[in-house]
Structure formats: structure tokens, C-alpha cells
Motif scaffolding. Structure first.
Motif, PDB file in Angstrom:
ATOM      1  N   ASN A  41       0.827  -1.197   0.000  1.00 34.23           N
ATOM      2  CA  ASN A  41       0.000   0.000   0.000  1.00 34.23           C
ATOM      3  C   ASN A  41       0.866   1.254   0.000  1.00 34.23           C
ATOM      4  O   ASN A  41       2.002   1.247   0.476  1.00 34.23           O
ATOM      5  CB  ASN A  41      -0.933  -0.002   1.221  1.00 34.23           C
ATOM      6  N   ARG A  57      -3.328   4.386   1.267  1.00 28.48           N
ATOM      7  CA  ARG A  57      -4.246   4.020   0.197  1.00 28.48           C
ATOM      8  C   ARG A  57      -3.656   2.832  -0.565  1.00 28.48           C
ATOM      9  O   ARG A  57      -2.448   2.564  -0.484  1.00 28.48           O
ATOM     10  CB  ARG A  57      -4.509   5.185  -0.742  1.00 28.48           C
ATOM     11  N   HIS A  62      -5.153  -1.362 -10.981  1.00 29.80           N
ATOM     12  CA  HIS A  62      -6.130  -2.357 -10.538  1.00 29.80           C
ATOM     13  C   HIS A  62      -5.561  -3.173  -9.379  1.00 29.80           C
ATOM     14  O   HIS A  62      -4.444  -3.656  -9.441  1.00 29.80           O
ATOM     15  CB  HIS A  62      -6.494  -3.294 -11.686  1.00 29.80           C
ATOM     16  N   ALA A  65      -9.450  -5.928  -3.921  1.00 33.52           N
ATOM     17  CA  ALA A  65      -9.942  -5.226  -2.735  1.00 33.52           C
ATOM     18  C   ALA A  65      -9.582  -5.955  -1.456  1.00 33.52           C
ATOM     19  O   ALA A  65      -9.264  -5.351  -0.440  1.00 33.52           O
ATOM     20  CB  ALA A  65     -11.456  -5.041  -2.841  1.00 33.52           C
ATOM     21  N   CYS A  94     -12.132   7.040   4.490  1.00 33.58           N
ATOM     22  CA  CYS A  94     -12.919   7.474   3.329  1.00 33.58           C
ATOM     23  C   CYS A  94     -13.047   6.309   2.357  1.00 33.58           C
ATOM     24  O   CYS A  94     -12.037   5.816   1.832  1.00 33.58           O
ATOM     25  CB  CYS A  94     -12.259   8.655   2.622  1.00 33.58           C
ATOM     26  N   GLU A  95     -14.278   5.869   2.139  1.00 36.09           N
ATOM     27  CA  GLU A  95     -14.525   4.774   1.192  1.00 36.09           C
ATOM     28  C   GLU A  95     -15.074   5.280  -0.131  1.00 36.09           C
ATOM     29  O   GLU A  95     -15.402   4.489  -1.014  1.00 36.09           O
ATOM     30  CB  GLU A  95     -15.475   3.761   1.830  1.00 36.09           C
ATOM     31  N   ASP A  96     -15.169   6.600  -0.266  1.00 43.77           N
ATOM     32  CA  ASP A  96     -15.643   7.228  -1.499  1.00 43.77           C
ATOM     33  C   ASP A  96     -14.462   7.347  -2.469  1.00 43.77           C
ATOM     34  O   ASP A  96     -13.564   8.178  -2.285  1.00 43.77           O
ATOM     35  CB  ASP A  96     -16.226   8.608  -1.188  1.00 43.77           C
ATOM     36  N   GLU A  97     -14.452   6.518  -3.495  1.00 45.55           N
ATOM     37  CA  GLU A  97     -13.311   6.476  -4.408  1.00 45.55           C
ATOM     38  C   GLU A  97     -13.178   7.718  -5.271  1.00 45.55           C
ATOM     39  O   GLU A  97     -12.147   7.926  -5.915  1.00 45.55           O
ATOM     40  CB  GLU A  97     -13.393   5.225  -5.284  1.00 45.55           C
ATOM     41  N   SER A  98     -14.196   8.564  -5.274  1.00 45.93           N
ATOM     42  CA  SER A  98     -14.117   9.773  -6.097  1.00 45.93           C
ATOM     43  C   SER A  98     -13.164  10.810  -5.500  1.00 45.93           C
ATOM     44  O   SER A  98     -12.750  11.743  -6.191  1.00 45.93           O
ATOM     45  CB  SER A  98     -15.507  10.391  -6.262  1.00 45.93           C
ATOM     46  N   GLY A 101      -9.480   8.431  -5.800  1.00 48.49           N
ATOM     47  CA  GLY A 101      -9.400   7.354  -6.783  1.00 48.49           C
ATOM     48  C   GLY A 101      -9.400   5.974  -6.181  1.00 48.49           C
ATOM     49  O   GLY A 101      -9.361   4.973  -6.905  1.00 48.49           O
ATOM     50  N   ALA A 102      -9.433   5.893  -4.842  1.00 46.86           N
ATOM     51  CA  ALA A 102      -9.457   4.615  -4.136  1.00 46.86           C
ATOM     52  C   ALA A 102      -9.816   4.912  -2.685  1.00 46.86           C
ATOM     53  O   ALA A 102      -9.648   6.042  -2.203  1.00 46.86           O
ATOM     54  CB  ALA A 102      -8.095   3.925  -4.201  1.00 46.86           C
ATOM     55  N   PRO A 103     -10.301   3.922  -1.947  1.00 48.05           N
ATOM     56  CA  PRO A 103     -10.514   4.129  -0.510  1.00 48.05           C
ATOM     57  C   PRO A 103      -9.187   4.457   0.180  1.00 48.05           C
ATOM     58  O   PRO A 103      -8.116   4.034  -0.278  1.00 48.05           O
ATOM     59  CB  PRO A 103     -11.056   2.776  -0.030  1.00 48.05           C
TER      60      PRO A 103
END
Length: 340
Positions: A41, A57, A62, A65, A94-98, A101-103
Motif C-alpha cells: 500500500n 491508500r 487495478h 480489494a 474514506c470509502e468514497d473512491e471519487s 481514486g481509491a478508498p
């Protein structure tokens, strides 16, 4: 610190997230840099010029998960932070990938020094090195003393059949990396299966516990245990076996795989095991099996790296010598298993 955004982290986006998740935490624009030395990571330090934090992160591109589960890492340090185990204080998940770009998750920045080689330990001297490594054992005892249910980790893993699953998993990893004949590695895997011990009561296990995965403070004490990506509920002696393996001098000059074991004052593996057993009250008489298993796992990991090197999928120095190390790790594993 460079104002340029490092790959995988946009400081402005992170600031927006933190202002929403932890209002008032950040006092100004953030700058960030990648912390070198991570194996999987990505880890960054970020600062607003006054305070500083650490962001974790998954690697770019790719990823699986299950192999880079930020929620899992954040969960274990959140559970352990109130205990005697020194871990960084979690700040936000933060689990919002926006956002990036990733959690990812954010934790406090802990002041301290990682020691990855015997050469880095040399300035401490023998007495301080000895105290630091013994303290590493004591921290492992504290970790394994935590009641998983009491800290909300009762369902953090499946301890039943843990060693059998580990043997199957690493056997499959070996099969996926086979590109040449490796004398003895099949014998080692089969021998581990025949001699598998009965596991003691399960605990939270770190999964990669060694000196270069902790930070030492100015008094050579463990300030924080890092890199929880392999943590689970399982057999605590797997952590001890790995530590014993990394406490065995490799005596391989120029090797791209380094340990701290050759440093002056570094206690031998047997002393670390004895200290752990005395302080934890656990029976460590089967430690030879766990240490041999650690040698096997590292041999499989190195063979995987060698295989990717032969396919041209690795970049950097030293990969051309990894393949020569695998037989050495296999030999150590076989010898340890037979001696046990």
C-alpha cells in the motif's frame, strides 16, 4: 516539501474531505509526499505547515480489494488504539473512491525512526540495539494479550483451521510462481503439513511483525506498530516465528533482502522466543515449525518476485539476484524443521 501532488493523492481533494469529516482539523493548504519503503500500500505524509498526518491508500492501478482493504486496516488500529499496543490514532476513513481514486484512511503522524538494516542500527550501539529488540518482543506480547472480543474484533478473522489455510494459501502461491525446479521446496511444504502443531488460543496477529514495521522513539521504545494490512485473528505464534526468522543472520553480503539481525547487540532468536514465552505464558516449544513456515513463506514470496523478473514485470535494482536467494531460504526452512 514539494507542493507538487504525488501520484495517487490530490492535496486539495484531501483537504475538502477532511474539512467535511473533521471540521477545524486542517488550518491551511495541504502539501504531501510519498513515504518510501512501503512494499504494497502507498503511504504519504501530509501537512498544513502546523500539523501533520499520514494517509494510506492501495497501490495505483487495478488491485484486489481483499488484499488492500483500507477499512480493515482502519478498523484494527481503531480497535487497538485504546489498548497498550502503540498504534497511530485514526483520524478518518474514506470509502468514497471519487476523492482520491481509491478508498483511504488518515491517521496521526507519529514521530519515530524505522530501522530496516543492521547498518542503520549501528549508530545506536550494542546496548541500545539490544534494548530496542527486546522491547519489540514485549510489544508483541501486549498485542497478543488483547482480547479480540473486548475491543470489537471478535469477527476479524477465522482462527479455526488457520494454519491449514495458511499452508494451502502459500502452496497455491508457489504453484502460481513456478518457472523452474526448486530443490527441497516441495519437501519443505509437505514436511510442514505433516508436522503442523495444534494452535494455541487465537489472538490478533499482525502478520508481518518485525523491527522495520515499527517506529522507535528517542528512547528506543516502540512508538508505533505500522503496516497492519496482513492482520487477522489467528495463531499468535506465526508472528513469533516470523520475528525469529528475521532475527537469524542471513550472512549474504550484497543481498537485496536485508534484516537487522547482524547488528551488534541484536539478541539471538532463541532469546527472543524465551522472553516471549516467559512474558506471555504461552508454550513456544513448537517454535521451530513456525520459524520454518516463515522461511517457506519468504521463499515463496521471493520466488514470485523472481518469476515476475523473468517476465520483465519488475523495475529497479537488485531483482536479478532475488532468484539466487530462494534456495537459501528453502535450506534454512528444511534445516529448522528438521532441528525442531
Amino acid at each position: 516539501m514539494s507542493t507538487a501532488s504525488p501520484p495517487g493523492l490530490d492535496p486539495e481533494q484531501l483537504r475538502v474531505f477532511l474539512d467535511r469529516a473533521r471540521p477545524g482539523l486542517v488550518a491551511g493548504p495541504l502539501t504531501a509526499r510519498v513515504i518510501e519503503g512501503g512494499r504494497s500500500n502507498l503511504t504519504y505524509t501530509v501537512t498544513d505547515g502546523t500539523g501533520s498526518w499520514v494517509v494510506r491508500r492501495p497501490p495505483l492501478g487495478h488491485v484486489l480489494a481483499t488484499a488492500h482493504d483500507m477499512r480493515r486496516e482502519h478498523r484494527v488500529i481503531s480497535a487497538l488504539h485504546p489498548t497498550a499496543v502503540p498504534v497511530p490514532e485514526p483520524v478518518a476513513l474514506c470509502e468514497d473512491e471519487s476523492v482520491l481514486g481509491a478508498p483511504f484512511y488518515v491517521m496521526e503522524h507519529v514521530a519515530g525512526t524505522p530501522y530496516r538494516t543492521a547498518g542503520q542500527l549501528a549508530p545506536l550501539g550494542a546496548e541500545r540495539t539490544r534494548a530496542a529488540v527486546l522491547g519489540l518482543v514485549d510489544t508483541l506480547v501486549e498485542l497478543h494479550a488483547v482480547d479480540p472480543r473486548a475491543v470489537g474484533l471478535g469477527d476479524f478473522g477465522r482462527p479455526e483451521g488457520f494454519l491449514d489455510r495458511q499452508l494451502r494459501r502459500w502452496g497455491k502461491q508457489l504453484d502460481a510462481s513456478r518457472s523452474r525446479e526448486l530443490a527441497g521446496i516441495g519437501e519443505l511444504h509437505a514436511g510442514l503439513g505433516r508436522a503442523r502443531p495444534d494452535s494455541p488460543a487465537p489472538s490478533v496477529v499482525h502478520g508481518d511483525y518485525r523491527l522495520d514495521n515499527v517506529l522507535l522513539d528517542g528512547e528506543d521504545r516502540v512508538a508505533a506498530v505500522l503496516d497492519w494490512e496482513m492482520s487477522t485473528l489467528g495463531d499468535p505464534l506465526t508472528d513469533l516465528g516470523l520475528l525469529a526468522m528475521y532475527s537469524t543472520p542471513l550472512d549474504l553480503p550484497g543481498s537485496p533482502v536485508s534484516t537487522t539481525a547482524g547488528a551488534a547487540g541484536h539478541p539471538p532468536a532463541a532469546e527472543l522466543v524465551e522472553r516471549y514465552a516467559a512474558r506471555s505464558g504461552r508454550d513456544a516449544s513448537a517454535i521451530a515449525w513456525y520459524t520454518a513456515f516463515a522461511w517457506f513463506k519468504l521463499a515463496v514470496i521471493l520466488e514470485g518476485i523472481h518469476y515476475r523478473y523473468t517476465l520483465g514485470q519488475t523495475v529497479g535494482a537488485g531483482f536479478d539476484r532475488i532468484g539466487d536467494l530462494v534456495p537459501v531460504f528453502v535450506e534454512h526452512g528444511l534445516h529448522t524443521l528438521k532441528e525442531g
